[in-house]
Design a protein around this motif. Sequence first.
Motif, PDB file in Angstrom:
ATOM      1  N   THR A  13      40.526  37.326  37.698  1.00 51.72           N
ATOM      2  CA  THR A  13      40.580  38.059  36.438  1.00 51.72           C
ATOM      3  C   THR A  13      40.027  39.480  36.628  1.00 51.72           C
ATOM      4  OG1 THR A  13      38.393  37.223  35.814  1.00 51.72           O
ATOM      5  CG2 THR A  13      40.295  35.925  35.131  1.00 51.72           C
ATOM      6  N   CYS A  14      40.461  40.341  35.718  1.00 55.34           N
ATOM      7  CA  CYS A  14      40.027  41.744  35.766  1.00 55.34           C
ATOM      8  C   CYS A  14      39.490  42.133  34.389  1.00 55.34           C
ATOM      9  CB  CYS A  14      41.203  42.651  36.154  1.00 55.34           C
ATOM     10  SG  CYS A  14      40.765  44.408  36.250  1.00 55.34           S
ATOM     11  N   ARG A  15      38.337  42.783  34.382  1.00 51.89           N
ATOM     12  CA  ARG A  15      37.717  43.213  33.138  1.00 51.89           C
ATOM     13  C   ARG A  15      37.446  44.716  33.243  1.00 51.89           C
ATOM     14  NH1 ARG A  15      32.568  39.992  31.223  1.00 51.89           N
ATOM     15  NH2 ARG A  15      34.237  38.411  31.071  1.00 51.89           N
ATOM     16  N   THR A  16      37.870  45.425  32.186  1.00 48.44           N
ATOM     17  CA  THR A  16      37.691  46.879  32.175  1.00 48.44           C
ATOM     18  C   THR A  16      36.228  47.237  31.951  1.00 48.44           C
ATOM     19  OG1 THR A  16      39.915  47.150  31.276  1.00 48.44           O
ATOM     20  CG2 THR A  16      38.407  49.019  31.076  1.00 48.44           C
ATOM     21  N   ARG A  17      35.760  48.140  32.782  1.00 42.14           N
ATOM     22  CA  ARG A  17      34.409  48.649  32.665  1.00 42.14           C
ATOM     23  C   ARG A  17      34.457  50.177  32.582  1.00 42.14           C
ATOM     24  NH1 ARG A  17      31.374  44.671  30.779  1.00 42.14           N
ATOM     25  NH2 ARG A  17      31.392  42.823  32.124  1.00 42.14           N
ATOM     26  N   ASN A  51      46.903  44.558  37.573  1.00 43.60           N
ATOM     27  CA  ASN A  51      45.671  43.857  37.934  1.00 43.60           C
ATOM     28  C   ASN A  51      45.405  44.002  39.440  1.00 43.60           C
ATOM     29  OD1 ASN A  51      43.468  42.228  38.118  1.00 43.60           O
ATOM     30  ND2 ASN A  51      44.518  40.336  37.529  1.00 43.60           N
ATOM     31  N   PHE A  97      36.566  48.861  36.937  1.00 42.10           N
ATOM     32  CA  PHE A  97      36.938  47.486  36.569  1.00 42.10           C
ATOM     33  C   PHE A  97      35.998  46.528  37.295  1.00 42.10           C
ATOM     34  CE2 PHE A  97      39.255  48.576  40.360  1.00 42.10           C
ATOM     35  CZ  PHE A  97      39.165  47.450  41.157  1.00 42.10           C
ATOM     36  N   GLU A  98      36.038  45.297  36.846  1.00 44.14           N
ATOM     37  CA  GLU A  98      35.226  44.241  37.440  1.00 44.14           C
ATOM     38  C   GLU A  98      36.096  42.992  37.605  1.00 44.14           C
ATOM     39  OE1 GLU A  98      30.982  41.943  36.712  1.00 44.14           O
ATOM     40  OE2 GLU A  98      32.095  42.733  34.998  1.00 44.14           O
ATOM     41  N   CYS A  99      36.113  42.443  38.837  1.00 42.87           N
ATOM     42  CA  CYS A  99      36.916  41.246  39.117  1.00 42.87           C
ATOM     43  C   CYS A  99      36.071  39.993  38.935  1.00 42.87           C
ATOM     44  CB  CYS A  99      37.467  41.279  40.543  1.00 42.87           C
ATOM     45  SG  CYS A  99      38.657  42.610  40.837  1.00 42.87           S
ATOM     46  N   CYS A 131      42.792  47.981  35.308  1.00 38.86           N
ATOM     47  CA  CYS A 131      43.229  46.583  35.329  1.00 38.86           C
ATOM     48  C   CYS A 131      44.732  46.445  35.093  1.00 38.86           C
ATOM     49  CB  CYS A 131      42.473  45.781  34.264  1.00 38.86           C
ATOM     50  SG  CYS A 131      40.744  45.452  34.708  1.00 38.86           S
TER      51      CYS A 131
END
Length: 582
Positions: A295-299, A290, A303-305, A287
């Motif tokens: 938005t970007c979330r760390t997985r 980005n 990552f997950e948008c 992320c």
Amino acid sequence: MAIARLLPLPLPLVLVVVVVVAVAVRGSGGEDAEVVCAGTACYSLHRAELGWSGAQERCRHNGGNLAPAGSPAEAERLRELLAAAGWPGPAWIGLSLSRGRCVQPQEPLRGFAWAAGGEPGNYSAWLSEPAVTCLSSRCVSLRPAEPSGTAGWADGPCRAPLPAFLCKFSFRGMCGPLPLAGPGRVSYATPFGVRSPRLAAAPFGTLAEADCEGGEGPAFALCKGPLEGGGFAWHPPGPLCPAACAHRNGGCQHRCLEAPGEPPRCACRPGYALAPDMASCLPEDACRPNPCQGTCRTRPGGFECGCEAGYALAPDGRRCLDVDECLAGPCQHECRNTAGSFVCLCRPGYRPTGPGGRHCRDEDECARPGVCPQLCLNVPGSFHCACRPGYQHQPGGGDACLDVDECLRNPCPGPCRNLPGGFECLCPPGFLPEGDGRGCRAAPTAGEEPAGAPDSAPPSTGIPRTTGALRTAGVLRTTAAPWTTGAPQTLGIPVGGATPPAPTAVRSAPGPEHSADGPRLLLYYILGSLVAILLVLAFALVLLACRRRAAKREKRTAKSAADNYCWVPEQPESRGAGGERR
């Protein structure tokens, strides 16, 4: 200076930083105001007695506009700002209706527009409906929540001053709070001329002044960027007010490193990277930068948008596409899709009602004064103008009502007079109106039998007989001799030439029949007067002729005194011898 000791920078760069700091310090004497910064925008509350235009000019002078409230989140941010400042009164926001534009009751913003422009959106928070006008400008203020109500919008005259106004300033990015390694206080001077001792996020170009305890002088840092990979950071990165790593871990989140002859610096544990503030640590993930449009979330392992409300994630998993909410039919009448939202509209003749203005109710146009010249009939979504009995709409269109000339269709057996909204039947002299208001009957005179007796009169009365058609069913009928037959007295005109009595008027309720007997009645009066004058002249001529004849007769019979004698002719005398007469 403290900056020279903190940063082992080349001399030209040091001079540039010193000049920038000096200019910023010289211009940092801005007003103290309550400020809230989040995302890419800052909102400020200013206490000044100004009209709407003056407040907008103040905001624009510093690079912003009067604050909009185009979404529930933005409106909540403004309410939080008022609550944090403890401001109990109203404050101008950037919503106005310019002169010449009309209020649109079917739209969420009622025809008003934001000073910063952009899509109107479907969010509104009217405490009461704005005044309906097309001639004067109207501006909107935010009213704080009262103990017995909620916060919302109220419109008013734009020139009326209010004690406060709200501004919004947009930026490309923000820096986080300036980290301090040791004890001290930070004051932020924003680019829009406002100073604040606390900011959760500082906009690009903000000058931070750190007053360190026990230090020789204040230290400064400037929010700059963008950095490699995006983002904004303080320069110098800090932490300011340096202290030994033994004091609060040198202001570092993970590790504090010390080297001989160098100030303490922060470092992160494996798997983390140093944040732009050079004190905190962030997980190393995809992320940063980005890769998402939203938005970007760390997985774990990636990552997950995500996307904001009103948008949906595209099939590629990174972009955000606008959702057409109108496909679900949220509105009763019409729906207009907007970026990230939608707007409900009502058809003409209806007004929005219910939560969010999604439903529509019929507007009673007849309740407004002067809609129709006579009668108004409200129908769903519209209205119709009607005319009272005896009137009709103007030919060729339009709502104007014109009087109907009922006399054009001969509703009366005799003369007819048109009246506004109706007509009246006129009876000739010697006749009285019937009970239905349209017929005439002969008026009873001395010695005449009452109505209903045979239509005749004894010869000794000298009353002329009326035609049978005039008395049929008690209604005057039109015949070749419409009134009576016989001498002129049947027309009510004295032989001596006196003015005839006025006809009796019979009023009738308005009806579809029409007649134009006004000129005909006048003609009857003129002809009657001429007949009376001719009769008088004829009588005078006959009287004069009789007198002349009598005079001649008297002259012819007159005698003189000599008429009693007899004349003898003269004879010659006889004479004698002596010549004497005998």
